[in-house]
Design an enzyme around this catalytic site. Structure first.
Site, PDB file in Angstrom:
ATOM      1  N   HIS A 197       0.839  -1.203   0.000  1.00 18.20           N
ATOM      2  CA  HIS A 197       0.000   0.000   0.000  1.00 18.20           C
ATOM      3  C   HIS A 197       0.869   1.246   0.000  1.00 18.20           C
ATOM      4  O   HIS A 197       1.907   1.285   0.630  1.00 18.20           O
ATOM      5  CB  HIS A 197      -0.943   0.021   1.203  1.00 18.20           C
ATOM      6  CG  HIS A 197      -0.265  -0.106   2.547  1.00 18.20           C
ATOM      7  ND1 HIS A 197       0.240  -1.285   3.021  1.00 18.20           N
ATOM      8  CD2 HIS A 197      -0.020   0.822   3.501  1.00 18.20           C
ATOM      9  CE1 HIS A 197       0.765  -1.096   4.225  1.00 18.20           C
ATOM     10  NE2 HIS A 197       0.632   0.180   4.534  1.00 18.20           N
ATOM     11  N   HIS A 214       1.249   5.220   0.909  1.00 16.03           N
ATOM     12  CA  HIS A 214       0.757   6.256   1.811  1.00 16.03           C
ATOM     13  C   HIS A 214       0.778   7.576   1.048  1.00 16.03           C
ATOM     14  O   HIS A 214       1.802   7.933   0.462  1.00 16.03           O
ATOM     15  CB  HIS A 214       1.680   6.409   3.026  1.00 16.03           C
ATOM     16  CG  HIS A 214       1.716   5.215   3.923  1.00 16.03           C
ATOM     17  ND1 HIS A 214       1.010   5.164   5.104  1.00 16.03           N
ATOM     18  CD2 HIS A 214       2.369   4.029   3.814  1.00 16.03           C
ATOM     19  CE1 HIS A 214       1.241   3.999   5.691  1.00 16.03           C
ATOM     20  NE2 HIS A 214       2.068   3.292   4.936  1.00 16.03           N
TER      21      HIS A 214
END
Ligand code: ZN
Length: 138
Positions: free
Chosen positions: A100, A102
């Site tokens: 993922h 940020h």
């Protein structure tokens, strides 16, 4: 998909989240422990542990959507800039083993700090590291 993966469960709707974007491949949610308000996570719906595990087609979609989300985060928060980063592996700070990005909105003097103290290469070390990476790319 990993059965005990928090992000896989969020992608399947089995855990709650504050979704800000979703399509068939990508999801963007607010980080519940934000570095700055509006801190958003952009992730693939299918499980991949790190950046290096992402399939090229998913990576391409993820990059395009990360840019779209980053533009929206900046606009929505009034940020002057943002950090786009991905931790890969526990040693780098990855807390959830599902790749993922940020998106962290930033403003001057916002008090957000990270401790990345640059090192100095010793004699010949710059060349040595460059050669090792070039070799690994073959
Ligand atoms: Zn997962």
């Amino acid at each position: 998909m990993s059965l005990d993966c928090v992000f896989c469960k969020i992608a399947k709707g089995e855990l709650p989240s504050q979704k800000v974007y979703e399509n068939e491949m990508v999801l963007a949610i607010l980080d519940i422990n934000p570095i700055a308000f509006g801190h958003t996570l952009v992730l693939p719906k299918s499980h991949a542990e790190t950046f290096n595990d992402l399939r090229p087609d998913i990576l391409g979609e993820l990059v395009v959507r990360a840019q779209q989300v980053a533009r929206a985060v900046v606009r929505a928060t009034g940020a002057q800039g943002f950090n786009l980063l991905m931790n890969n592996g526990r040693c780098s700070g990855q807390a959830i083993d599902h790749a993922h990005w940020h998106v962290i909105p930033r403003k001057a003097e916002d008090g957000v700090k990270y401790n990345w103290a640059p090192r100095k290469y010793g004699e010949g070390e710059l060349q040595k590291h460059a050669d090792a990476i070039r070799e690994a790319l073959k």
